[in-house]
Structures are given as C-alpha cells and as structure tokens.
Scaffold this motif. Structure first.
Motif, PDB file in Angstrom:
ATOM      1  N   ARG A  27       0.834  -1.195   0.000  1.00 42.91           N
ATOM      2  CA  ARG A  27       0.000   0.000   0.000  1.00 42.91           C
ATOM      3  C   ARG A  27       0.875   1.253   0.000  1.00 42.91           C
ATOM      4  O   ARG A  27       0.633   2.203  -0.753  1.00 42.91           O
ATOM      5  CB  ARG A  27      -0.921   0.010   1.228  1.00 42.91           C
ATOM      6  N   LEU A  28       1.930   1.256   0.809  1.00 44.57           N
ATOM      7  CA  LEU A  28       2.836   2.408   0.867  1.00 44.57           C
ATOM      8  C   LEU A  28       3.596   2.593  -0.447  1.00 44.57           C
ATOM      9  O   LEU A  28       3.825   3.722  -0.888  1.00 44.57           O
ATOM     10  CB  LEU A  28       3.805   2.263   2.034  1.00 44.57           C
ATOM     11  N   GLN A  29       3.966   1.495  -1.092  1.00 43.95           N
ATOM     12  CA  GLN A  29       4.646   1.583  -2.385  1.00 43.95           C
ATOM     13  C   GLN A  29       3.733   2.237  -3.428  1.00 43.95           C
ATOM     14  O   GLN A  29       4.168   3.069  -4.222  1.00 43.95           O
ATOM     15  CB  GLN A  29       5.096   0.196  -2.865  1.00 43.95           C
ATOM     16  N   LYS A  30       2.439   1.845  -3.421  1.00 44.85           N
ATOM     17  CA  LYS A  30       1.487   2.443  -4.355  1.00 44.85           C
ATOM     18  C   LYS A  30       1.338   3.942  -4.078  1.00 44.85           C
ATOM     19  O   LYS A  30       1.268   4.759  -4.997  1.00 44.85           O
ATOM     20  CB  LYS A  30       0.119   1.764  -4.245  1.00 44.85           C
ATOM     21  N   THR A  31       1.293   4.288  -2.803  1.00 44.84           N
ATOM     22  CA  THR A  31       1.163   5.695  -2.417  1.00 44.84           C
ATOM     23  C   THR A  31       2.376   6.492  -2.881  1.00 44.84           C
ATOM     24  O   THR A  31       2.236   7.596  -3.417  1.00 44.84           O
ATOM     25  CB  THR A  31       0.987   5.826  -0.892  1.00 44.84           C
ATOM     26  N   VAL A  32       3.571   5.933  -2.707  1.00 46.20           N
ATOM     27  CA  VAL A  32       4.796   6.616  -3.129  1.00 46.20           C
ATOM     28  C   VAL A  32       4.787   6.818  -4.646  1.00 46.20           C
ATOM     29  O   VAL A  32       5.106   7.910  -5.143  1.00 46.20           O
ATOM     30  CB  VAL A  32       6.048   5.838  -2.677  1.00 46.20           C
ATOM     31  N   LYS A  33       4.399   5.809  -5.404  1.00 46.27           N
ATOM     32  CA  LYS A  33       4.342   5.935  -6.868  1.00 46.27           C
ATOM     33  C   LYS A  33       3.345   7.018  -7.280  1.00 46.27           C
ATOM     34  O   LYS A  33       3.616   7.810  -8.182  1.00 46.27           O
ATOM     35  CB  LYS A  33       3.967   4.595  -7.516  1.00 46.27           C
ATOM     36  N   LEU A  34       2.194   7.043  -6.617  1.00 46.95           N
ATOM     37  CA  LEU A  34       1.188   8.057  -6.917  1.00 46.95           C
ATOM     38  C   LEU A  34       1.730   9.448  -6.611  1.00 46.95           C
ATOM     39  O   LEU A  34       1.575  10.378  -7.411  1.00 46.95           O
ATOM     40  CB  LEU A  34      -0.091   7.795  -6.119  1.00 46.95           C
TER      41      LEU A  34
END
Length: 185
Positions: free
Chosen positions: A22-29
C-alpha cells in the motif's frame, strides 16, 4: 485503499506485506503527482537592457517555494508575466495578453491600458469590450467621450436611442464604412 496501520508491532507478516505494498502504491502516486506539478522555468541567455530576451515561468517551483511562475523578460510567458510582450494569467508591460492585463496595449478578460484596451472589461484611452470605458469606447456598455454601443453614454454617442452627428462622423473615420450604417434609407 485500506487504512494505514497505527501500530506496526501487532501486525502479522501478511499484514506487514500488505502495508508495504500500500505504501509503495502511495509513493508511486505521489511521484506521479510531483512530476505533474513540476513547474517550468526557462530563460534565454541572450539579454537586452539587462533582461532575458525570453523568460518562461509556469507552475510551481517547490524547491524555491514558489506556488506560481513569474516570468520577467523582453518576451515573458508565465502564470504572471512582466515584459515588453507579456503573456500570462496576469500580464503587465508593453503589449499584454492575459486574464488580467495591464499595459500600453492590453488584451484580456480585464484589460487596463494607457492606449488600447480590448476585453470583457476594458478601460483605456481606446476601449473595446463587453464593458468599455475610455476616451473612445465601443462595447455592449460603452462609456466615453465618443461612445458606441448597445448602452452608450458620453458626450458624443451612438446607441439604440440616439446618433450624435459628431459621433457618426468620428466613428466613420475611426471605423471606415461605419457611417453608412447610420445614414437614413
């Protein structure tokens, strides 16, 4: 997206893996948003009178703490533009084109000028617009020494109710052929 975990100590291995994903997706966004929000700052190396020949400043510059770009140059293009030729949301200078435009010759939603103003709301020596006020005013609502419009007010006026002979002569000179419209048939 799931809610962030408050206490990582009590998470299972699977929950930790899910939280990392979830944090990886947030960072990419956030990286995509940061790239989209990145402003543009460009200036020519060529200068004239100490100003860059061309200056472009659009969008935020987060490193400098600027929320909008202010271009300053002979030719200035930006959120705010100041120059001999200025194009921007707010434009100031000689020939200006912008939503809010102030200059010798101004075109914009709100145009304020010493010589020629053209826009929705135009104020200038010569003003052309939806609302126009100046020495010579042409517009839906026109206020001027010479005024031409649907609702025109001034010393010499052409509107739906009156056609001052002096105004007809002036506007025929100012806009050649216009006088033909006002001659009796």
């Amino acid at each position: 997206m799931s809610e962030p975990a408050d206490d990582l100590d009590c998470l299972t291995r699977d929950e930790l893996i899910a939280e990392v994903k979830r944090l990886q997706k947030t960072v990419k966004l956030l990286q995509k948003i940061g790239t989209a929000l990145k402003g543009v700052r460009k200036q020519s190396e060529t200068t004239l009178l100490g100003l860059p020949l061309v200056s472009i400043a659009h969008g935020p510059d987060l490193e400098k703490g600027e929320s909008v770009g202010h271009a300053k140059g002979i030719i200035a293009i930006g959120d705010i533009a100041t120059g001999v030729l200025a194009l921007g949301g707010a434009a100031f200078g000689g020939i200006t084109i912008g939503g809010f435009s102030v200059g010798l010759i101004s075109v914009g939603g709100f145009a304020l000028s010493l010589l020629l103003a053209m826009g929705g709301f135009a104020l200038g020596t010569i003003a052309l617009g939806g609302f126009a006020a100046g020495g010579v005013a042409v517009g839906g609502v026109a206020i001027g020494y010479y005024a031409l419009g649907g609702s025109a007010f001034g010393v010499h006026v052409i509107n739906a109710m009156q056609q001052s002979p002096e105004a007809v002569r002036f506007f025929d000179w100012f806009i050649p052929g216009l006088g033909e419209m006002f001659k009796p048939k």
